[in-house]
Scaffold this motif. Structure first.
Motif, PDB file in Angstrom:
ATOM      1  N   LYS A 135      37.259 -20.218  93.869  1.00  0.00           N
ATOM      2  CA  LYS A 135      37.109 -21.063  95.053  1.00  0.00           C
ATOM      3  C   LYS A 135      36.463 -20.290  96.199  1.00  0.00           C
ATOM      4  N   GLN A 136      36.735 -18.993  96.277  1.00  0.00           N
ATOM      5  CA  GLN A 136      36.131 -18.159  97.325  1.00  0.00           C
ATOM      6  C   GLN A 136      34.628 -17.981  97.141  1.00  0.00           C
ATOM      7  N   MET A 137      34.113 -18.329  95.972  1.00  0.00           N
ATOM      8  CA  MET A 137      32.713 -18.076  95.644  1.00  0.00           C
ATOM      9  C   MET A 137      31.843 -19.329  95.717  1.00  0.00           C
ATOM     10  N   THR A 138      32.387 -20.420  96.275  1.00  0.00           N
ATOM     11  CA  THR A 138      31.637 -21.675  96.302  1.00  0.00           C
ATOM     12  C   THR A 138      30.480 -21.650  97.288  1.00  0.00           C
ATOM     13  N   ASP A 139      30.397 -20.634  98.141  1.00  0.00           N
ATOM     14  CA  ASP A 139      29.238 -20.535  99.032  1.00  0.00           C
ATOM     15  C   ASP A 139      27.991 -20.043  98.289  1.00  0.00           C
ATOM     16  N   VAL A 140      28.166 -19.529  97.077  1.00  0.00           N
ATOM     17  CA  VAL A 140      27.041 -19.067  96.253  1.00  0.00           C
ATOM     18  C   VAL A 140      26.904 -19.924  95.001  1.00  0.00           C
ATOM     19  N   PHE A 141      28.023 -20.254  94.370  1.00  0.00           N
ATOM     20  CA  PHE A 141      28.003 -20.913  93.057  1.00  0.00           C
ATOM     21  C   PHE A 141      28.358 -22.386  93.140  1.00  0.00           C
ATOM     22  N   GLU A 142      27.662 -23.200  92.327  1.00  0.00           N
ATOM     23  CA  GLU A 142      28.139 -24.527  91.995  1.00  0.00           C
ATOM     24  C   GLU A 142      28.663 -24.454  90.564  1.00  0.00           C
ATOM     25  N   PHE A 143      29.790 -25.107  90.311  1.00  0.00           N
ATOM     26  CA  PHE A 143      30.507 -24.941  89.053  1.00  0.00           C
ATOM     27  C   PHE A 143      30.330 -26.158  88.156  1.00  0.00           C
ATOM     28  N   ALA A 144      30.104 -25.881  86.861  1.00  0.00           N
ATOM     29  CA  ALA A 144      29.846 -26.936  85.885  1.00  0.00           C
ATOM     30  C   ALA A 144      30.682 -26.712  84.638  1.00  0.00           C
ATOM     31  N   ASN A 145      30.685 -27.714  83.784  1.00  0.00           N
ATOM     32  CA  ASN A 145      31.569 -27.811  82.619  1.00  0.00           C
ATOM     33  C   ASN A 145      31.133 -26.861  81.495  1.00  0.00           C
ATOM     34  N   HIS A 146      32.089 -26.041  81.048  1.00  0.00           N
ATOM     35  CA  HIS A 146      31.859 -25.120  79.921  1.00  0.00           C
ATOM     36  C   HIS A 146      32.993 -25.275  78.910  1.00  0.00           C
ATOM     37  N   THR A 147      33.606 -26.462  78.902  1.00  0.00           N
ATOM     38  CA  THR A 147      34.799 -26.870  78.144  1.00  0.00           C
ATOM     39  C   THR A 147      36.077 -26.369  78.807  1.00  0.00           C
ATOM     40  N   ASN A 148      37.194 -26.872  78.313  1.00  0.00           N
ATOM     41  CA  ASN A 148      38.502 -26.423  78.771  1.00  0.00           C
ATOM     42  C   ASN A 148      39.056 -25.384  77.798  1.00  0.00           C
ATOM     43  N   HIS A 149      39.389 -25.809  76.578  1.00  0.00           N
ATOM     44  CA  HIS A 149      39.891 -24.871  75.564  1.00  0.00           C
ATOM     45  C   HIS A 149      38.961 -24.757  74.360  1.00  0.00           C
ATOM     46  N   PHE A 150      37.727 -25.230  74.490  1.00  0.00           N
ATOM     47  CA  PHE A 150      36.808 -25.234  73.349  1.00  0.00           C
ATOM     48  C   PHE A 150      35.816 -24.069  73.369  1.00  0.00           C
ATOM     49  N   HIS A 151      36.023 -23.105  74.226  1.00  0.00           N
ATOM     50  CA  HIS A 151      35.142 -21.934  74.230  1.00  0.00           C
ATOM     51  C   HIS A 151      35.662 -20.951  73.171  1.00  0.00           C
ATOM     52  N   GLN A 152      35.433 -21.323  71.914  1.00  0.00           N
ATOM     53  CA  GLN A 152      35.874 -20.550  70.758  1.00  0.00           C
ATOM     54  C   GLN A 152      34.766 -20.576  69.715  1.00  0.00           C
ATOM     55  N   ARG A 153      34.779 -19.595  68.826  1.00  0.00           N
ATOM     56  CA  ARG A 153      33.708 -19.511  67.828  1.00  0.00           C
ATOM     57  C   ARG A 153      34.217 -18.982  66.505  1.00  0.00           C
ATOM     58  N   HIS A 154      33.433 -19.296  65.448  1.00  0.00           N
ATOM     59  CA  HIS A 154      33.552 -18.656  64.143  1.00  0.00           C
ATOM     60  C   HIS A 154      32.258 -17.875  63.933  1.00  0.00           C
ATOM     61  N   GLY A 155      32.322 -16.543  63.984  1.00  0.00           N
ATOM     62  CA  GLY A 155      31.111 -15.744  63.818  1.00  0.00           C
ATOM     63  C   GLY A 155      30.129 -15.977  64.945  1.00  0.00           C
ATOM     64  N   ILE A 156      28.836 -15.911  64.610  1.00  0.00           N
ATOM     65  CA  ILE A 156      27.812 -16.022  65.644  1.00  0.00           C
ATOM     66  C   ILE A 156      27.024 -17.331  65.545  1.00  0.00           C
ATOM     67  N   SER A 157      27.433 -18.220  64.647  1.00  0.00           N
ATOM     68  CA  SER A 157      26.623 -19.411  64.434  1.00  0.00           C
ATOM     69  C   SER A 157      27.373 -20.723  64.606  1.00  0.00           C
ATOM     70  N   GLU A 158      28.685 -20.683  64.866  1.00  0.00           N
ATOM     71  CA  GLU A 158      29.438 -21.929  64.972  1.00  0.00           C
ATOM     72  C   GLU A 158      30.477 -21.828  66.080  1.00  0.00           C
ATOM     73  N   SER A 159      30.427 -22.782  67.004  1.00  0.00           N
ATOM     74  CA  SER A 159      31.443 -22.867  68.044  1.00  0.00           C
ATOM     75  C   SER A 159      32.352 -24.058  67.787  1.00  0.00           C
ATOM     76  N   ARG A 160      33.446 -24.130  68.520  1.00  0.00           N
ATOM     77  CA  ARG A 160      34.458 -25.152  68.239  1.00  0.00           C
ATOM     78  C   ARG A 160      33.926 -26.568  68.409  1.00  0.00           C
ATOM     79  N   ILE A 161      32.961 -26.762  69.303  1.00  0.00           N
ATOM     80  CA  ILE A 161      32.437 -28.117  69.474  1.00  0.00           C
ATOM     81  C   ILE A 161      31.729 -28.602  68.206  1.00  0.00           C
ATOM     82  N   MET A 162      31.379 -27.662  67.322  1.00  0.00           N
ATOM     83  CA  MET A 162      30.662 -28.005  66.099  1.00  0.00           C
ATOM     84  C   MET A 162      31.599 -28.307  64.936  1.00  0.00           C
ATOM     85  N   TRP A 163      32.817 -27.764  64.953  1.00  0.00           N
ATOM     86  CA  TRP A 163      33.726 -28.035  63.826  1.00  0.00           C
ATOM     87  C   TRP A 163      34.865 -29.000  64.178  1.00  0.00           C
ATOM     88  N   ALA A 164      35.096 -29.217  65.460  1.00  0.00           N
ATOM     89  CA  ALA A 164      36.186 -30.106  65.856  1.00  0.00           C
ATOM     90  C   ALA A 164      35.769 -31.570  65.734  1.00  0.00           C
TER      91      ALA A 164
END
Length: 247
Positions: A135-164
């Motif tokens: 919140k202290q950084m809102t004078d520089v950054f605008e914040f956007a969606n990067h998932t809630n708990h879906f920032h997970q992966r299997h290896g380097i080619s598959e993320s959770r949004i692809m298998w869920a």
């Protein structure tokens, strides 16, 4: 035409030299940050100052939306600066420089990773920031969606949004958008830059206007706005390599 660049960790050379680190995040997900996702403080300062001195216009998300929705022309020299994953080193090293230079940037935050209260800077881990710190950084950054708990992966080619299941992905991005800090609720950053054929369609159905990959290249009027390209800026690139991206 514009190029979007993405940073993860900005650290002094001596910290990068110690090698790969475990992440430390609020929801307990275990991973190690790959070395190409580090950039050193000196590189970052030189790169940002070069862009500014070269007359680049630093794009906001609303300008990019307007470009794709209405065909509004962008300045000839345009760049979009982004960060992923909300690590402590960005607040410690990148944020003060961006504020000093008056550079606006986008931050894609996985809200499930974010802590409720701040921790002391942890050089041994890639530790996530807290909501009060972001919140202290809102004078520089605008914040956007990067998932809630879906920032997970299997290896380097598959993320959770692809298998869920699709409905679970939709539920998760809606949870992320419930946070007041996420002001750009129709903009998405694919975790790890990974996606499949269904991903942009799902985002479109949920009203998203822009989504960013980590595919290399410039973005033009013909680029699918739900498959926008971003260039990962790593420590090995240096200033000369960085300049070549814009040649």
């Amino acid at each position: 035409m514009f190029r979007t660049i993405v940073f993860h960790e900005i650290r002094p050379e001596e910290e990068i030299a110690t090698g790969q680190r475990d992440i430390a995040v609020n929801d307990g997900y275990n991973d190690r940050l790959p070395m190409p996702l580090y950039n050193n403080v000196q590189n970052f300062e030189q790169q940002m100052k070069w862009l500014q001195e070269s007359g680049y216009h630093f794009l906001t998300l609303d300008e990019i939306k307007d470009f794709y929705a209405n065909g509004t022309e962008l300045p000839a020299r345009s760049v979009h600066v982004t960060f992923d994953d909300c690590y402590q080193s960005v607040k410690k090293y990148a944020y003060p420089l961006l504020k000093q230079l008056g550079i606006q940037a986008t931050y894609f935050i996985p809200t499930g990773w974010v802590f409720e209260e701040p921790h002391a800077y942890d050089a041994a881990h890639s530790r996530a920031l807290s909501f009060p710190e972001l919140k202290q950084m809102t004078d520089v950054f605008e914040f956007a969606n990067h998932t809630n708990h879906f920032h997970q992966r299997h290896g380097i080619s598959e993320s959770r949004i692809m298998w869920a299941a699709k409905e679970d992905f939709i539920r998760d991005i809606k949870e992320c958008n419930k946070y007041k800090l996420v002001t750009q609720k129709d903009v998405f950053g694919y975790p790890f830059g990974l996606y499949d054929d269904q991903s942009p369609q799902t985002l479109s159905e949920q009203g998203f206007k822009l989504a960013f990959t980590c595919d290399s290249g410039f973005n033009t009027a013909d680029t699918n706005p739900l498959l926008l390209k971003r260039e990962v800026i790593s420590d090995s690139l240096g200033l000369d390599g960085f300049k070549q991206l814009f040649a």
